[in-house]
Design an enzyme around this catalytic site. Sequence first.
Site, PDB file in Angstrom:
ATOM      1  N   GLU A 190       4.763  -5.259   7.064  1.00 30.89           N
ATOM      2  CA  GLU A 190       4.126  -3.990   7.664  1.00 30.89           C
ATOM      3  C   GLU A 190       4.569  -3.667   9.244  1.00 30.89           C
ATOM      4  OE1 GLU A 190       2.738  -6.401   5.946  1.00 30.89           O
ATOM      5  OE2 GLU A 190       1.071  -5.580   4.764  1.00 30.89           O
TER       6      GLU A 190
ATOM      7  N   ALA B 201       0.914  -1.336   0.070  1.00 31.46           N
ATOM      8  CA  ALA B 201       0.029   0.028  -0.096  1.00 31.46           C
ATOM      9  C   ALA B 201       0.922   1.243  -0.113  1.00 31.46           C
ATOM     10  CB  ALA B 201      -0.730  -0.053   1.281  1.00 31.46           C
TER      11      ALA B 201
ATOM     12  N   GLU C 242      -0.708  -9.281  -0.503  1.00 37.07           N
ATOM     13  CA  GLU C 242      -2.205  -9.608  -0.306  1.00 37.07           C
ATOM     14  C   GLU C 242      -2.709  -9.512  -1.507  1.00 37.07           C
ATOM     15  OE1 GLU C 242      -1.894  -6.511   2.725  1.00 37.07           O
ATOM     16  OE2 GLU C 242      -2.488  -7.934   4.125  1.00 37.07           O
TER      17      GLU C 242
ATOM     18  N   GLY D 249       0.569  -4.942   0.872  1.00 32.83           N
ATOM     19  CA  GLY D 249      -0.745  -5.051   0.026  1.00 32.83           C
ATOM     20  C   GLY D 249      -0.427  -5.751  -1.299  1.00 32.83           C
TER      21      GLY D 249
HETATM   22  N1  CO8 Z   1       4.645   3.214  -0.629  1.00 31.53           N
HETATM   23  C1  CO8 Z   1       5.005   4.387  -1.249  1.00 31.53           C
HETATM   24  N2  CO8 Z   1       6.148   4.723  -2.039  1.00 31.53           N
HETATM   25  C2  CO8 Z   1       6.963   3.396  -2.251  1.00 31.53           C
HETATM   26  C3  CO8 Z   1       6.716   2.201  -1.444  1.00 31.53           C
HETATM   27  C4  CO8 Z   1       5.377   2.079  -0.888  1.00 31.53           C
HETATM   28  N3  CO8 Z   1       4.782   1.039  -0.160  1.00 31.53           N
HETATM   29  N4  CO8 Z   1       7.542   1.245  -1.898  1.00 31.53           N
HETATM   30  C5  CO8 Z   1       8.456   2.164  -2.443  1.00 31.53           C
HETATM   31  N5  CO8 Z   1       8.108   3.258  -2.746  1.00 31.53           N
HETATM   32  C6  CO8 Z   1       8.908   4.406  -3.546  1.00 31.53           C
HETATM   33  C7  CO8 Z   1       9.885   4.889  -2.700  1.00 31.53           C
HETATM   34  O1  CO8 Z   1       9.405   5.611  -1.681  1.00 31.53           O
HETATM   35  C8  CO8 Z   1      10.772   5.388  -3.738  1.00 31.53           C
HETATM   36  O2  CO8 Z   1      10.215   6.871  -4.079  1.00 31.53           O
HETATM   37  P1  CO8 Z   1      11.124   8.035  -4.181  1.00 31.53           P
HETATM   38  O3  CO8 Z   1      12.121   7.866  -5.609  1.00 31.53           O
HETATM   39  O4  CO8 Z   1      10.164   9.335  -4.507  1.00 31.53           O
HETATM   40  O5  CO8 Z   1      11.957   8.262  -2.694  1.00 31.53           O
HETATM   41  C9  CO8 Z   1      10.579   4.625  -4.774  1.00 31.53           C
HETATM   42  O6  CO8 Z   1       9.119   3.746  -4.589  1.00 31.53           O
HETATM   43  C10 CO8 Z   1      11.712   3.649  -5.295  1.00 31.53           C
HETATM   44  O7  CO8 Z   1      11.770   2.770  -3.769  1.00 31.53           O
HETATM   45  P2  CO8 Z   1      13.235   2.735  -3.301  1.00 31.53           P
HETATM   46  O8  CO8 Z   1      14.380   3.760  -3.751  1.00 31.53           O
HETATM   47  O9  CO8 Z   1      12.987   2.324  -1.895  1.00 31.53           O
HETATM   48  O10 CO8 Z   1      13.685   1.344  -4.032  1.00 31.53           O
HETATM   49  P3  CO8 Z   1      14.667   0.088  -3.462  1.00 31.53           P
HETATM   50  O11 CO8 Z   1      14.855  -0.815  -4.703  1.00 31.53           O
HETATM   51  O12 CO8 Z   1      15.802   0.841  -2.769  1.00 31.53           O
HETATM   52  O13 CO8 Z   1      13.791  -0.612  -2.382  1.00 31.53           O
HETATM   53  C11 CO8 Z   1      11.795  -1.873  -1.701  1.00 31.53           C
HETATM   54  C12 CO8 Z   1      12.784  -1.299  -2.921  1.00 31.53           C
HETATM   55  C13 CO8 Z   1      12.499  -2.982  -0.995  1.00 31.53           C
HETATM   56  C14 CO8 Z   1      10.336  -2.266  -2.298  1.00 31.53           C
HETATM   57  C15 CO8 Z   1      11.438  -0.557  -0.773  1.00 31.53           C
HETATM   58  O14 CO8 Z   1      11.037   0.404  -1.722  1.00 31.53           O
HETATM   59  C16 CO8 Z   1      10.456  -0.825   0.289  1.00 31.53           C
HETATM   60  O15 CO8 Z   1      10.867  -1.264   1.411  1.00 31.53           O
HETATM   61  N6  CO8 Z   1       9.345  -0.268  -0.021  1.00 31.53           N
HETATM   62  C17 CO8 Z   1       8.147  -0.382   1.281  1.00 31.53           C
HETATM   63  C18 CO8 Z   1       7.781  -1.997   1.460  1.00 31.53           C
HETATM   64  C19 CO8 Z   1       6.672  -1.917   2.306  1.00 31.53           C
HETATM   65  O16 CO8 Z   1       6.809  -1.550   3.561  1.00 31.53           O
HETATM   66  N7  CO8 Z   1       5.355  -2.330   2.195  1.00 31.53           N
HETATM   67  C20 CO8 Z   1       4.373  -2.339   2.871  1.00 31.53           C
HETATM   68  C21 CO8 Z   1       3.513  -1.021   3.036  1.00 31.53           C
HETATM   69  S1  CO8 Z   1       2.223  -1.315   4.323  1.00 31.53           S
HETATM   70  C22 CO8 Z   1       0.968  -2.033   3.471  1.00 31.53           C
HETATM   71  O17 CO8 Z   1       1.239  -2.675   2.213  1.00 31.53           O
HETATM   72  C23 CO8 Z   1      -0.201  -2.210   4.315  1.00 31.53           C
HETATM   73  C24 CO8 Z   1      -1.398  -3.019   3.489  1.00 31.53           C
HETATM   74  C25 CO8 Z   1      -2.612  -2.780   3.905  1.00 31.53           C
HETATM   75  C26 CO8 Z   1      -3.627  -3.400   2.805  1.00 31.53           C
HETATM   76  C27 CO8 Z   1      -3.440  -2.934   1.512  1.00 31.53           C
HETATM   77  C28 CO8 Z   1      -4.438  -3.654   0.513  1.00 31.53           C
HETATM   78  C29 CO8 Z   1      -3.895  -3.987  -0.832  1.00 31.53           C
END
Ligand code: CO8
Length: 257
Positions: free
Chosen positions: A131, A65, A111, A108
């Site tokens: 999460e 998400a 999921e 998400g």
């Molecule tokens: N939300 C918003 N932005 C994101 C997300 C995210 N989940 N994941 C990546 N991005 C963005 C980064 O902020 C970055 O943006 P910017 O260039 O503007 O800084 C861009 O995407 C590229 O990301 P990274 O630079 O971090 O890329 P890396 O290759 O270094 O890392 C990862 C990739 C490992 C995927 C890393 O981005 C990461 O850990 N992302 C977050 C993963 C996470 O915690 N996901 C869980 C989110 S909470 C959730 O899903 C709750 C579920 C609720 C139900 C949803 C129903 C579908």
Amino acid sequence: MSYDTIKVETRGRVGLVTFNRPKAMNALNQQMMREIVEALKAFQADAKIGAVVLTGSEKAFAAGADIKDMQSMDYPAALMVDLWGEWEDLGNFRKPTIAAVAGYALGGGCEVALMCDIVIAADNAKFGQPEITLGVIPGMGGTQRLARSIGKAKTMDLVLTGRLMDVQEAERCGLVARIVPATDLLEEALRTADKIAEFSLPAVMLAKEAVGRAFEVPLAEGLRFERRVFHSLFATEDQSEGMEAFVQKRSPQFKNR
Ligand code: CO8
């Protein structure tokens, strides 16, 4: 219909939804959720569509998400909009869905893959429920569908530590049906969807519903449901055609597809 966060196409009898927020690793914001649900409703209503493939990019199916979308939300706001509740429309979608997953399927994203009927994954796919690292828990089935899909031990491991698992581990524990080279992912998913779409749609939809029951009701109830549905299919022309074609050693020409 035009969409900002997804691409929607049809390939023969298969609907294809491609997540398209490359700068955010296909993070799922509310607009994207609504667009996906809208596209699915159109595919549900379209008698020419027999199955749907959902996919992302080579780097990310979806990295969860959208954290930036949720960051400033407070409890009443999350409660009032029933945050992410509309994703249930994917869980309740009645035609078969295939998640074609390459790269990250996190939070998400994992999921959404779990809400699909078959997960076909590229050899670079990674799955996880991180999460807990954000101070929350999975919100759309990560503690429920994942536990039913891969069991308590692995689910607790993933949900409590937030660690990622590679595609081999995901296949071993039953989350992934098939692993293919990343270059073949979409073709394999479309070929599989196409094969399903060739069958009798009522039989396919009821097969999906019957398997879904296994996760919701006690065994005796599920078996009774399966048997009644099996009986009901004898009321279809496609049952007559399918069995007659077998006996006559020819391919069936299903009408309801
Ligand atoms: N939300 C918003 N932005 C994101 C997300 C995210 N989940 N994941 C990546 N991005 C963005 C980064 O902020 C970055 O943006 P910017 O260039 O503007 O800084 C861009 O995407 C590229 O990301 P990274 O630079 O971090 O890329 P890396 O290759 O270094 O890392 C990862 C990739 C490992 C995927 C890393 O981005 C990461 O850990 N992302 C977050 C993963 C996470 O915690 N996901 C869980 C989110 S909470 C959730 O899903 C709750 C579920 C609720 C139900 C949803 C129903 C579908």
